[in-house]
Design an enzyme around this catalytic site. Structure first.
Site, PDB file in Angstrom:
ATOM      1  CD  GLU A 110      44.130  40.384  14.237  1.00 49.31           C
ATOM      2  OE1 GLU A 110      45.159  40.505  14.459  1.00 49.31           O
ATOM      3  OE2 GLU A 110      43.411  40.436  13.065  1.00 49.31           O
ATOM      4  CB  THR A 119      47.601  42.340  10.867  1.00 48.65           C
ATOM      5  OG1 THR A 119      46.323  41.901  11.193  1.00 48.65           O
ATOM      6  CG2 THR A 119      48.541  42.302  12.534  1.00 48.65           C
ATOM      7  CG  HIS A 146      42.561  36.350  12.632  1.00 51.24           C
ATOM      8  ND1 HIS A 146      41.995  36.007  11.580  1.00 51.24           N
ATOM      9  CD2 HIS A 146      43.641  37.381  12.315  1.00 51.24           C
ATOM     10  CE1 HIS A 146      42.813  36.727  10.262  1.00 51.24           C
ATOM     11  NE2 HIS A 146      43.359  37.338  10.975  1.00 51.24           N
ATOM     12  CG  ASP A 184      44.544  44.430  14.086  1.00 50.67           C
ATOM     13  OD1 ASP A 184      43.196  44.438  14.567  1.00 50.67           O
ATOM     14  OD2 ASP A 184      45.088  43.582  13.404  1.00 50.67           O
ATOM     15  CG  HIS A 185      42.128  45.201  10.980  1.00 48.21           C
ATOM     16  ND1 HIS A 185      41.274  43.990  11.240  1.00 48.21           N
ATOM     17  CD2 HIS A 185      43.406  44.550  10.985  1.00 48.21           C
ATOM     18  CE1 HIS A 185      41.918  42.986  11.140  1.00 48.21           C
ATOM     19  NE2 HIS A 185      43.227  43.126  11.146  1.00 48.21           N
TER      20      HIS A 185
HETATM   21 MN    MN Z   1      44.604  42.114  12.230  1.00 45.23          MN
END
Ligand code: MN
Length: 618
Positions: free
Chosen positions: A154, A203, A321, A382-383
């Protein structure tokens, strides 16, 4: 704007006169402050209220009508791609109404989808996107029927890899020593120029790309909007039908988030172990976005071991996160983060380090249980994690730091740097492989699916996928961004309408493009636009409803039930009916759990404690 996942100033075409829309509000506030205006405290009668309401409604209708005249068809065209536009011009109330209306329009659009449009997309794929697997890369045979474990890191950015930071005690430490060891291993193909290609769906967009090799939408989350009703030829179904894989997702958050329950059924996921399958006591075992990663990996074992092998499983981690907070009890006493004065940046390294530890513990278990040698482990970020606003403060970490893979100062931070910050790690870890290396090819999330399929020996020539095998020769040398920009080894266009074009090698703006560069930019821009348009048509109109690849059986989401009771029943029955033929780890261990093999330092769990499967409270 791209990738910030919210309403940003640049996401809506702005105009100096827009301020007029707020002028009345300003006047009212000033009048209140000057005590020239007062609240009317008298009770309001029904009739009076009705009159006022009707009048307001009429004004709103007038406003709506005028807006449509001033900006012809603005509502028609814009509302779906960019809802912020509606909010800006009409206000939040009308947006709520128009949003309902455009859900209806979207449904119409899908009802009016045409076979012909699908054929255009299919021709486009055959002509521009499909690449045969690279014959010189012959891993396929040895990888066939290996378990595939996808670990979704994440908000994990590439710059963390191999980075050393200086803690407040003055000592230098790697943030993620374990992930670094995997990244640098000869068992791993590590991609140095892998870019996140997400839009507002963040996500969920990353998941869309990895599971289907199609892009998220230009606005909003595709999974949220269309997932449950979409026709997919997605990774779990393809692996199940062509190679007999079972499949599961493990996630510490609620299954309803991003409409995952419905979407995963449409994708053909056989099992979805969401928060309801785990003890997620908020006070100790979960953070803002769900069960802590160390617990998720460990508590997944009683389920994982019941899956038939080979399996395709995905772990969606949540601890790293925003707002990047972990409890004191989860902090590593041997690790210290930086002190940049920006909490968001400082804490990001703390949670990234925690994620690293949780993966190491899971890896230790995989090795102990023997699953490791039978698996391919895919790890990817993911980013971005640090926002565009906070990123200039990363300069304090990067400057004079020989381990930093990016560099800029707080003063010269620009859209080139933000584009570079879209880089996330992508690693294919193949235990037993000796040929792993770092690969500098420019790739992105859209490319993962065909790459993995080819590694596992799956013929993709009949599938509609927008990515290209990362190992194939003859592939394109640019990465499309969801905002219409692109990155190539030479040129970076941060977004479709970006005025400044950068030299990717130096990071400096190109003052004057050569004729050749101009041509390249225009051509690549057109290719990116067409690629996104084709993907959007496919997804918006659900065009795969017209197509079933040869040998593929359409997925019926009604075949899947993710409830706790039926999942446990199904897994038990599978193992029982297969008897000696059952390939689950549980069966292979003589119907015994492998959980005692899991070593962990989770404060909530005593080491080696053999806990039964968590039973949710009814
Ligand atoms: Mn994410």
């Amino acid at each position: 704007m791209f990738g910030t996942g919210g309403i940003g100033a640049n996401s809506v075409p702005t105009n100096i006169w827009d301020i007029i829309y707020w002028a009345d509000l300003l006047v009212i506030v000033i009048l209140f402050i000057a005590k020239r205006l007062h609240f009317d405290k008298r009770p309001v009668g029904t009739k009076r209220a009705f009159t006022a309401f009707s009048f307001a409604l009429m004004l709103f209708a007038l406003n709506f009508w005028a807006a449509d005249i001033i900006k012809p068809q603005m509502i028609m065209r814009k509302a779906q791609s960019d809802k912020t536009y509606v909010v800006r011009y009409l206000g939040l109330g009308p947006w709520l109404l128009t949003d309902g209306y455009y859900t209806h329009v979207a449904n119409e659009q899908r009802a009016n989808a045409k076979l012909q449009t699908f054929q255009q997309v299919q021709n486009y794929i055959k002509k521009n996107r499909y690449l045969a697997p690279n014959v010189s890369f012959d891993q396929s045979k040895s990888l066939t029927k290996r378990n595939v474990i996808v670990i979704h890191l994440e908000s994990f950015q590439q710059f963390i890899i191999n980075l050393k930071i200086t803690g407040s005690d003055g000592q230098q430490r790697e943030v993620t020593p374990f992930l670094n060891s995997i990244y640098n291993s000869t068992e791993t193909y590590s991609f140095e120029n892998f870019y996140s290609q997400i839009g507002q769906g963040k996500t969920s967009d990353a998941e869309t790309m990895l599971e289907t090799s199609t892009f998220g939408l230009s606005s909003g989350s595709f999974l949220n909007t269309y997932g449950p009703t979409q026709t997919f030829q997605a990774m779990p179904a393809i692996l199940s039908q062509t190679q007999g894989y079972s499949s599961a997702v493990f996630h510490g958050n609620r299954g309803s988030f991003y409409n995952r329950i419905g979407t995963y059924k449409s994708m053909g996921y056989q099992n979805f172990f969401d928060q309801s399958f785990f003890d997620s006591n908020k006070n100790t075992r979960a953070n803002t976005y769900g069960i802590k990663d160390k617990l998720l990996f460990r508590d997944s074992v009683p389920y994982l071991e019941q899956l038939q092998q080979p399996f395709y499983v995905k772990y969606l981690t949540v601890s790293n996160h925003l707002p990047y907070t972990i409890g004191k009890e989860d902090e590593d006493p041997n690790f210290q983060t930086v002190n940049t004065g920006n909490k968001s940046v400082d804490n990001y390294f703390l949670t990234a380090h925690y994620l690293d530890q949780s993966i190491k513990q899971f890896y230790d278990y995989l090795k102990e249980s023997g699953l490791y040698d039978k698996s391919v482990i895919v790890l990817y970020g993911d980013h971005f994690g640090v926002s565009n606003e906070n990123s200039p403060d990363l300069a304090k970490v990067f400057n004079n730091n020989p381990t930093a893979s990016l560099n800029f100062t707080e003063d010269d931070y620009d859209s080139f740097d933000w584009t570079q910050l879209q880089k996330t790690p992508f690693m294919i870890n193949i235990p037993g492989n000796k040929e792993g290396k770092k690969i500098s090819t420019f790739t992105g999330e859209i490319d993962v699916m065909p790459t993995l399929e080819h590694l596992l020996g799956i013929d993709t020539s009949n599938y509609v996928q927008f990515g290209q095998d990362m190992f194939a020769s003859g592939r394109q040398n640019w990465v499309a961004l969801r905002n219409g920009g692109f990155i190539s080894p030479d040129i970076t266009l941060p977004s479709l309408n970006s005025k400044t074009i950068y030299d990717t090698r130096t990071g400096l703006p190109i003052a004057e493009l050569t004729e050749e560069q101009k041509k390249t930019v225009e051509e690549t821009k057109a290719k990116v636009t067409e690629l996104l348009k084709m993907s959007d048509e496919l997804n918006n109109q659900n065009l795969l409803q017209f197509y079933t690849p040869q040998g593929f059986k359409p997925v019926d989401s009604a075949d899947y039930n993710y409830s706790f009771a039926s999942t446990l029943k199904r897994l038990a029955e599978q193992q029982k009916s297969l008897g000696a033929g059952s390939t689950s780890l549980w069966s292979q261990r003589g119907d015994k759990t492998s959980l005692p093999l899991y070593t962990t330092d989770i404060p909530e769990v005593k080491n080696g404690e053999d806990v039964p499967i968590y039973t949710p409270k009814q």
